[in-house]
Design a protein around this motif. Sequence first.
Motif, PDB file in Angstrom:
ATOM      1  N   LYS A  10       0.869  -1.172   0.000  1.00 42.74           N
ATOM      2  CA  LYS A  10       0.000   0.000   0.000  1.00 42.74           C
ATOM      3  C   LYS A  10       0.912   1.230   0.000  1.00 42.74           C
ATOM      4  O   LYS A  10       2.082   1.154   0.381  1.00 42.74           O
ATOM      5  N   THR A  12       1.348   5.862   0.227  1.00 46.86           N
ATOM      6  CA  THR A  12       0.831   7.165   0.648  1.00 46.86           C
ATOM      7  C   THR A  12       1.175   8.196  -0.420  1.00 46.86           C
ATOM      8  O   THR A  12       2.057   7.982  -1.251  1.00 46.86           O
ATOM      9  N   SER A 109      -4.871   1.662  14.885  1.00 44.73           N
ATOM     10  CA  SER A 109      -6.203   1.770  14.288  1.00 44.73           C
ATOM     11  C   SER A 109      -6.218   1.184  12.873  1.00 44.73           C
ATOM     12  O   SER A 109      -5.623   1.758  11.968  1.00 44.73           O
ATOM     13  N   ALA A 110      -6.906   0.078  12.723  1.00 38.37           N
ATOM     14  CA  ALA A 110      -7.033  -0.533  11.401  1.00 38.37           C
ATOM     15  C   ALA A 110      -7.886   0.323  10.470  1.00 38.37           C
ATOM     16  O   ALA A 110      -7.805   0.188   9.249  1.00 38.37           O
ATOM     17  N   ASP A 111      -8.681   1.241  11.016  1.00 40.22           N
ATOM     18  CA  ASP A 111      -9.533   2.115  10.201  1.00 40.22           C
ATOM     19  C   ASP A 111      -8.719   2.952   9.223  1.00 40.22           C
ATOM     20  O   ASP A 111      -9.195   3.305   8.147  1.00 40.22           O
ATOM     21  N   GLU A 112      -7.499   3.303   9.600  1.00 35.96           N
ATOM     22  CA  GLU A 112      -6.671   4.160   8.745  1.00 35.96           C
ATOM     23  C   GLU A 112      -6.216   3.457   7.466  1.00 35.96           C
ATOM     24  O   GLU A 112      -5.844   4.128   6.497  1.00 35.96           O
ATOM     25  N   LEU A 113      -6.257   2.145   7.445  1.00 34.06           N
ATOM     26  CA  LEU A 113      -5.799   1.396   6.276  1.00 34.06           C
ATOM     27  C   LEU A 113      -6.575   1.772   5.020  1.00 34.06           C
ATOM     28  O   LEU A 113      -6.013   1.769   3.920  1.00 34.06           O
ATOM     29  N   LYS A 114      -7.829   2.137   5.174  1.00 32.46           N
ATOM     30  CA  LYS A 114      -8.659   2.463   4.007  1.00 32.46           C
ATOM     31  C   LYS A 114      -8.163   3.712   3.283  1.00 32.46           C
ATOM     32  O   LYS A 114      -8.489   3.925   2.120  1.00 32.46           O
ATOM     33  N   ASP A 115      -7.355   4.536   3.954  1.00 32.21           N
ATOM     34  CA  ASP A 115      -6.858   5.764   3.343  1.00 32.21           C
ATOM     35  C   ASP A 115      -5.578   5.559   2.533  1.00 32.21           C
ATOM     36  O   ASP A 115      -5.130   6.482   1.855  1.00 32.21           O
ATOM     37  N   THR A 118      -3.774   1.855  -3.283  1.00 33.52           N
ATOM     38  CA  THR A 118      -3.332   0.594  -3.894  1.00 33.52           C
ATOM     39  C   THR A 118      -2.200   0.931  -4.864  1.00 33.52           C
ATOM     40  O   THR A 118      -1.959   2.105  -5.180  1.00 33.52           O
ATOM     41  N   GLU A 121      -3.615   2.872  -7.743  1.00 31.94           N
ATOM     42  CA  GLU A 121      -3.933   4.257  -7.366  1.00 31.94           C
ATOM     43  C   GLU A 121      -2.657   5.091  -7.240  1.00 31.94           C
ATOM     44  O   GLU A 121      -2.613   6.251  -7.653  1.00 31.94           O
TER      45      GLU A 121
END
Length: 129
Positions: A10, A12, A109-115, A118, A121
């Motif tokens: 993944k 950034t 926080s696993a929630d941050e993975l969605k940001d 790929t 992308e």
Amino acid sequence: MPADIPADLKYTRDHEWVLLQGKTARVGITNYAQRQLGDIVFVELPKEKDKFDRGQPFGTVESVKSVSELYAPLSGTVAAVNQDLNEAPEDINGDPYGDGWMIELTLTSADELKDLLTAAEYEGYLKEE
């Protein structure tokens, strides 16, 4: 997918890559970033157990051209630091996705993975830059 953007990672928009291994994320800079920097001569990395919020600077990478900050792609606690880079920062240039890894974070926080981006992308993002 270009060979210099591995599909299993993944990314950034700050040109860090993330390899997820359970609740741990291995972090480094992308091939694109190391090419932009040029020959890397020094890396300053955090200590184990340091805590970072996503987007917070966790270190610097110094090249013959400039000094750039490194940003935490996810919030977490440093579980491991690639100490080999103290003696051989050029590993980042030679193998940014292997020997050139920088830190491992235990995620809060696993929630941050969605940001994270790929590989496809990230490739699209590079074309826009």
